[in-house]
Design a protein around this motif. Structure first.
Motif, PDB file in Angstrom:
ATOM      1  N   PHE A   1       0.925  -1.052   0.081  1.00 48.01           N
ATOM      2  CA  PHE A   1      -0.072  -0.138  -0.236  1.00 48.01           C
ATOM      3  C   PHE A   1       0.834   1.159  -0.018  1.00 48.01           C
ATOM      4  O   PHE A   1       1.448   1.415   0.690  1.00 48.01           O
ATOM      5  CB  PHE A   1      -0.787   0.212   1.148  1.00 48.01           C
ATOM      6  CG  PHE A   1      -1.994   1.155   1.055  1.00 48.01           C
ATOM      7  CD1 PHE A   1      -1.883   2.280   1.343  1.00 48.01           C
ATOM      8  CD2 PHE A   1      -3.343   0.631   1.257  1.00 48.01           C
ATOM      9  CE1 PHE A   1      -3.043   3.365   1.329  1.00 48.01           C
ATOM     10  CE2 PHE A   1      -4.428   1.491   1.053  1.00 48.01           C
ATOM     11  CZ  PHE A   1      -4.180   2.682   1.145  1.00 48.01           C
ATOM     12  N   ILE A   2       1.016   1.917  -1.122  1.00 46.32           N
ATOM     13  CA  ILE A   2       1.814   3.074  -1.056  1.00 46.32           C
ATOM     14  C   ILE A   2       0.812   4.426  -1.286  1.00 46.32           C
ATOM     15  O   ILE A   2      -0.059   4.704  -1.950  1.00 46.32           O
ATOM     16  CB  ILE A   2       2.544   3.321  -2.662  1.00 46.32           C
ATOM     17  CG1 ILE A   2       3.366   1.982  -2.468  1.00 46.32           C
ATOM     18  CG2 ILE A   2       3.236   4.450  -2.809  1.00 46.32           C
ATOM     19  CD1 ILE A   2       4.143   1.818  -4.154  1.00 46.32           C
ATOM     20  N   MET A   3       1.118   5.087  -0.205  1.00 46.25           N
ATOM     21  CA  MET A   3       0.403   6.490  -0.221  1.00 46.25           C
ATOM     22  C   MET A   3       0.763   7.607  -1.053  1.00 46.25           C
ATOM     23  O   MET A   3       2.089   7.892  -0.913  1.00 46.25           O
ATOM     24  CB  MET A   3       0.466   7.042   1.355  1.00 46.25           C
ATOM     25  CG  MET A   3      -0.614   8.080   1.689  1.00 46.25           C
ATOM     26  SD  MET A   3      -2.334   7.348   2.127  1.00 46.25           S
ATOM     27  CE  MET A   3      -2.334   6.485   3.567  1.00 46.25           C
ATOM     28  N   VAL A   4       0.070   8.274  -1.840  1.00 44.91           N
ATOM     29  CA  VAL A   4       0.475   9.151  -2.764  1.00 44.91           C
ATOM     30  C   VAL A   4       0.048  10.379  -2.504  1.00 44.91           C
ATOM     31  O   VAL A   4      -1.368  10.622  -2.365  1.00 44.91           O
ATOM     32  CB  VAL A   4       0.006   8.925  -4.067  1.00 44.91           C
ATOM     33  CG1 VAL A   4       0.522   9.805  -5.236  1.00 44.91           C
ATOM     34  CG2 VAL A   4       0.796   7.360  -4.656  1.00 44.91           C
ATOM     35  N   THR A   5       0.432  11.126  -1.690  1.00 43.94           N
ATOM     36  CA  THR A   5      -0.380  12.574  -1.208  1.00 43.94           C
ATOM     37  C   THR A   5       0.836  13.685  -0.922  1.00 43.94           C
ATOM     38  O   THR A   5       1.891  13.426  -0.846  1.00 43.94           O
ATOM     39  CB  THR A   5      -0.702  12.118   0.239  1.00 43.94           C
ATOM     40  OG1 THR A   5      -1.237  13.209   0.970  1.00 43.94           O
ATOM     41  CG2 THR A   5       0.527  11.752   1.271  1.00 43.94           C
ATOM     42  N   SER A   6       0.189  14.833  -0.768  1.00 48.47           N
ATOM     43  CA  SER A   6       0.816  16.118  -0.551  1.00 48.47           C
ATOM     44  C   SER A   6       1.233  16.134   0.965  1.00 48.47           C
ATOM     45  O   SER A   6       1.790  17.163   1.388  1.00 48.47           O
ATOM     46  CB  SER A   6       0.077  17.266  -1.036  1.00 48.47           C
ATOM     47  OG  SER A   6      -1.239  17.397  -0.643  1.00 48.47           O
ATOM     48  N   ARG A   7       0.727  15.410   1.713  1.00 48.96           N
ATOM     49  CA  ARG A   7       0.795  15.585   3.278  1.00 48.96           C
ATOM     50  C   ARG A   7       2.466  14.828   3.560  1.00 48.96           C
ATOM     51  O   ARG A   7       2.476  13.634   3.674  1.00 48.96           O
ATOM     52  CB  ARG A   7      -0.171  14.864   4.026  1.00 48.96           C
ATOM     53  CG  ARG A   7      -1.474  15.420   3.980  1.00 48.96           C
ATOM     54  CD  ARG A   7      -2.468  14.855   5.136  1.00 48.96           C
ATOM     55  NE  ARG A   7      -3.586  15.521   5.274  1.00 48.96           N
ATOM     56  CZ  ARG A   7      -4.411  15.421   6.195  1.00 48.96           C
ATOM     57  NH1 ARG A   7      -4.230  14.575   7.232  1.00 48.96           N
ATOM     58  NH2 ARG A   7      -5.414  16.128   6.334  1.00 48.96           N
ATOM     59  N   GLY A   8       3.324  15.622   3.387  1.00 47.48           N
ATOM     60  CA  GLY A   8       4.559  15.431   3.707  1.00 47.48           C
ATOM     61  C   GLY A   8       5.234  15.640   5.149  1.00 47.48           C
ATOM     62  O   GLY A   8       6.294  15.301   5.626  1.00 47.48           O
ATOM     63  N   ASP A   9       4.342  16.205   5.940  1.00 45.95           N
ATOM     64  CA  ASP A   9       4.854  16.549   7.380  1.00 45.95           C
ATOM     65  C   ASP A   9       5.020  15.400   8.073  1.00 45.95           C
ATOM     66  O   ASP A   9       4.622  14.109   7.837  1.00 45.95           O
ATOM     67  CB  ASP A   9       3.854  17.276   8.052  1.00 45.95           C
ATOM     68  CG  ASP A   9       3.169  18.608   7.468  1.00 45.95           C
ATOM     69  OD1 ASP A   9       4.295  18.989   6.531  1.00 45.95           O
ATOM     70  OD2 ASP A   9       2.124  18.868   7.644  1.00 45.95           O
ATOM     71  N   LYS A  10       6.251  15.331   9.280  1.00 45.56           N
ATOM     72  CA  LYS A  10       6.618  14.024   9.764  1.00 45.56           C
ATOM     73  C   LYS A  10       5.593  13.477  10.414  1.00 45.56           C
ATOM     74  O   LYS A  10       5.632  12.337  10.297  1.00 45.56           O
ATOM     75  CB  LYS A  10       7.597  14.507  10.964  1.00 45.56           C
ATOM     76  CG  LYS A  10       8.214  13.519  11.587  1.00 45.56           C
ATOM     77  CD  LYS A  10       9.318  14.038  12.657  1.00 45.56           C
ATOM     78  CE  LYS A  10       9.911  12.917  13.425  1.00 45.56           C
ATOM     79  NZ  LYS A  10      10.964  13.365  14.448  1.00 45.56           N
ATOM     80  N   GLU A  11       4.436  14.121  11.065  1.00 46.16           N
ATOM     81  CA  GLU A  11       3.519  13.474  12.084  1.00 46.16           C
ATOM     82  C   GLU A  11       2.419  12.661  11.055  1.00 46.16           C
ATOM     83  O   GLU A  11       2.047  11.548  11.514  1.00 46.16           O
ATOM     84  CB  GLU A  11       2.673  14.358  12.783  1.00 46.16           C
ATOM     85  CG  GLU A  11       2.104  15.803  11.933  1.00 46.16           C
ATOM     86  CD  GLU A  11       2.933  16.994  11.783  1.00 46.16           C
ATOM     87  OE1 GLU A  11       2.462  18.014  11.721  1.00 46.16           O
ATOM     88  OE2 GLU A  11       4.204  16.797  11.849  1.00 46.16           O
ATOM     89  N   ASN A  12       2.408  13.335  10.007  1.00 43.80           N
ATOM     90  CA  ASN A  12       1.837  12.375   8.866  1.00 43.80           C
ATOM     91  C   ASN A  12       2.251  11.332   8.289  1.00 43.80           C
ATOM     92  O   ASN A  12       1.644  10.131   8.247  1.00 43.80           O
ATOM     93  CB  ASN A  12       1.089  13.155   7.807  1.00 43.80           C
ATOM     94  CG  ASN A  12       0.243  14.407   8.051  1.00 43.80           C
ATOM     95  OD1 ASN A  12      -0.573  14.088   8.678  1.00 43.80           O
ATOM     96  ND2 ASN A  12       0.417  15.823   7.566  1.00 43.80           N
ATOM     97  N   VAL A  13       3.507  11.296   8.017  1.00 41.51           N
ATOM     98  CA  VAL A  13       4.240  10.214   7.785  1.00 41.51           C
ATOM     99  C   VAL A  13       4.265   8.958   8.733  1.00 41.51           C
ATOM    100  O   VAL A  13       3.936   7.816   8.384  1.00 41.51           O
ATOM    101  CB  VAL A  13       5.686  10.445   7.397  1.00 41.51           C
ATOM    102  CG1 VAL A  13       6.500   9.361   7.291  1.00 41.51           C
ATOM    103  CG2 VAL A  13       5.847  11.528   6.008  1.00 41.51           C
ATOM    104  N   VAL A  14       4.458   9.612   9.711  1.00 44.51           N
ATOM    105  CA  VAL A  14       4.669   8.857  11.051  1.00 44.51           C
ATOM    106  C   VAL A  14       3.080   7.902  11.336  1.00 44.51           C
ATOM    107  O   VAL A  14       3.046   6.788  11.612  1.00 44.51           O
ATOM    108  CB  VAL A  14       4.889   9.339  12.357  1.00 44.51           C
ATOM    109  CG1 VAL A  14       4.662   8.557  13.623  1.00 44.51           C
ATOM    110  CG2 VAL A  14       6.327   9.877  12.403  1.00 44.51           C
TER     111      VAL A  14
END
Length: 300
Positions: free
Chosen positions: A82-95
């Motif tokens: 499952f690969i997330m393709v998104t503009s949400r690159g903030d650390k908290e979102n990645v975690v």
């Protein structure tokens, strides 16, 4: 031999088409399914099995994170890449995505090469890459590997200049220079400011006009010019809480802002592709209040 199947989930038609073209050009034997949001994808995954999921985060009805969480609760989808393709690159979102069980991450905007690299990595780990190569037309295998055609039609024919490594951000000095106001009377005035993220880096921009359909932006010209139909993300900061909206889209038009060939400024028409009600509501509020940013200096 059954075909290797990939499910592309995004509420933006342009992004789905961009991903599908990248997959077809570089993985000719792949079978592609698509869904316009997490809820539709959930219904589809309840009926059929796929080998890879490429999913946006922010979507109406069911987000990508909610779909990911649901997938990891299903016995037959626990290990599906499952690969997330998104503009949400903030650390908290990645975690947050990692904790939910995401396999990998692609930040928007992305280059064709980044997409291909991530997909190859995911399929290889799942043991599906060899099966995919076997299902490709023989002429595509005569070179000893998968085709690596670029998304020329969608990136203005410039995709081939992207290096194998991930694009590096512009140096701090250059970014500061781009954001600095030009001498009085020469810099374009606008209704607000933001950051335009492109596959090759970020550019400070002035917002000349804004509607629910598109934004008219002005950026300082650099050595690498933005390309028509290039995917991008427009970051807008608004309110006392410094809330940042990440608006996905593509460059519909690029033109010189000044009537001369060596124009220092470029005028870009940025067409939105998001269909998320929250983002549309956010845009409506920006338009209503004139999109005046707290860090915007009139005439800069």
């Amino acid at each position: 031999m059954s075909k290797v199947s990939v499910l592309v989930v995004d509420d933006a038609t342009f992004i789905r088409d961009l991903v599908k073209k990248g997959l077809r050009d570089n993985f000719p034997g792949v079978q592609i399914e698509e869904a316009i949001n997490g809820r539709k994808a959930q219904q589809m995954l309840s009926r059929q099995v796929v080998d890879l999921i490429l999913c946006d985060w922010e979507m109406p009805e069911m987000s990508g994170l909610e779909l990911l969480t649901w997938c990891r609760e299903q016995d037959d989808l626990k290990t599906t890449p499952f690969i997330m393709v998104t503009s949400r690159g903030d650390k908290e979102n990645v975690v947050q995505a990692i904790q939910a069980g995401v396999s990998d991450y692609i930040g928007k905007p992305f280059s064709n090469e980044q997409l291909v690299t991530k997909v190859k990595k995911a399929l290889s780990r799942a043991g599906k890459l060899q099966a995919l190569a076997a299902s490709a037309p023989p002429k595509m295998l005569s070179t000893g590997g998968l085709a690596n055609d670029s998304l020329a039609a969608l990136t203005g024919g410039k995709a081939e200049v992207v290096k194998p490594s991930a694009p590096t951000p512009a140096p701090a000095a250059s970014a500061a220079q781009s954001a600095a106001p030009a001498p009085a009377g020469k810099a374009p005035a606008g209704r607000g400011q933001g950051q335009l993220r492109l596959p090759f880096g970020s550019m400070a921009c002035v917002i000349k006009a804004l509607s629910l359909k598109e934004a008219l932006l002005v950026v300082r010209r650099t050595e690498q010019l933005p390309q028509v139909l290039e995917s991008a993300v427009l970051d807008l900061e608004q309110g006392e809480a410094a809330e940042t909206a990440r608006l996905n889209g593509y460059l519909h038009a690029v033109a010189a802002f000044e009537p001369k060939p060596d124009s220092e400024w470029l005028q870009l028409t940025f067409r939105f592709v998001d269909r998320d009600p929250q983002k549309l509501d956010y845009l409506s509020r920006l338009i209503a209040r004139g999109t005046a940013q707290k860090h915007f200096v009139p005439g800069a």
